[in-house]
Design a protein around this motif. Structure first.
Motif: not given
Length: 191
Positions: A66-93
């Motif tokens: 699934i390498k191509a899919k992961v790369l596509e998602q990563a590129q989409r994230l990189a283009k979308a997340l353009t602000r100065d600060r980045l926040l990553l949110l998730a649920y444990p564990p």
């Protein structure tokens, strides 16, 4: 992976573990799979785990497909997340572990502040602070296919509040059918 400690072990006939040959530009912060391979190989060999190394190999083989899919998602994230600060949110564990390691990697790679928050501990006070700087904020809300409905609803609600406050928000779900698969998928995506 060699160097003076490797030579010292070799000179003194001591056992040592090492990675296979890596490209000269390989970044150590991208070596999670290699580290796990070494640990799982040892724990399998001493009987602490059974087939952990084989399970890791299966996950790595799946990720390769699934390498191509992961790369596509990563590129989409990189283009979308353009602000100065980045926040990553998730649920444990384990989603929380992915964002903590991701924070380290993204701080280094993007050269910008990266914050993390784990629900439900990402509380009212933190939400107020993030909403106050929402115009400077890009957010990744990372979910898991193994979450139950209430966790998914909390992540969706948090994403909605941050988006309404002016943050750029990307809601993503890790893929995989085990915790290990989901975690490595997330780490690879953030790499």
């Amino acid at each position: 992976n060699g160097g003076s400690l490797g030579r010292l072990a070799e000179t003194n006939g001591l056992p040592r573990l090492s990675f296979p040959p890596l490209a000269p530009d390989f970044q150590p912060r991208c070596a999670t799979g290699y580290f796990l391979g070494l640990v799982f190989g040892v724990t399998d060999a001493i009987g602490l785990t059974a087939d952990a190394y084989e399970g890791l190999t299966d996950v790595c083989n799946w990720l390769t497909t699934i390498k191509a899919k992961v790369l596509e998602q990563a590129q989409r994230l990189a283009k979308a997340l353009t602000r100065d600060r980045l926040l990553l949110l998730a649920y444990p564990p384990y989603s929380e572990t992915v964002i903590e390691i991701g924070r380290i990697k993204l701080n280094e790679n993007s050269k910008r502040p990266v914050h993390v928050g784990a629900l439900p501990e990402f509380n009212h006070n933190q939400m107020e602070a993030m909403c106050a700087v929402a115009s400077q904020l890009s957010v990744v809300v990372l979910g898991s296919p193994m979450e139950f409905d209430r966790k998914t609803a909390r992540l969706d609600t948090t994403a909605k509040v941050l988006r309404r406050s002016g943050a750029i928000v990307e809601r993503m779900t890790l893929e995989g059918d085990t915790e290990l698969a989901c975690s490595l998928y997330g780490l690879w995506l953030l790499d």
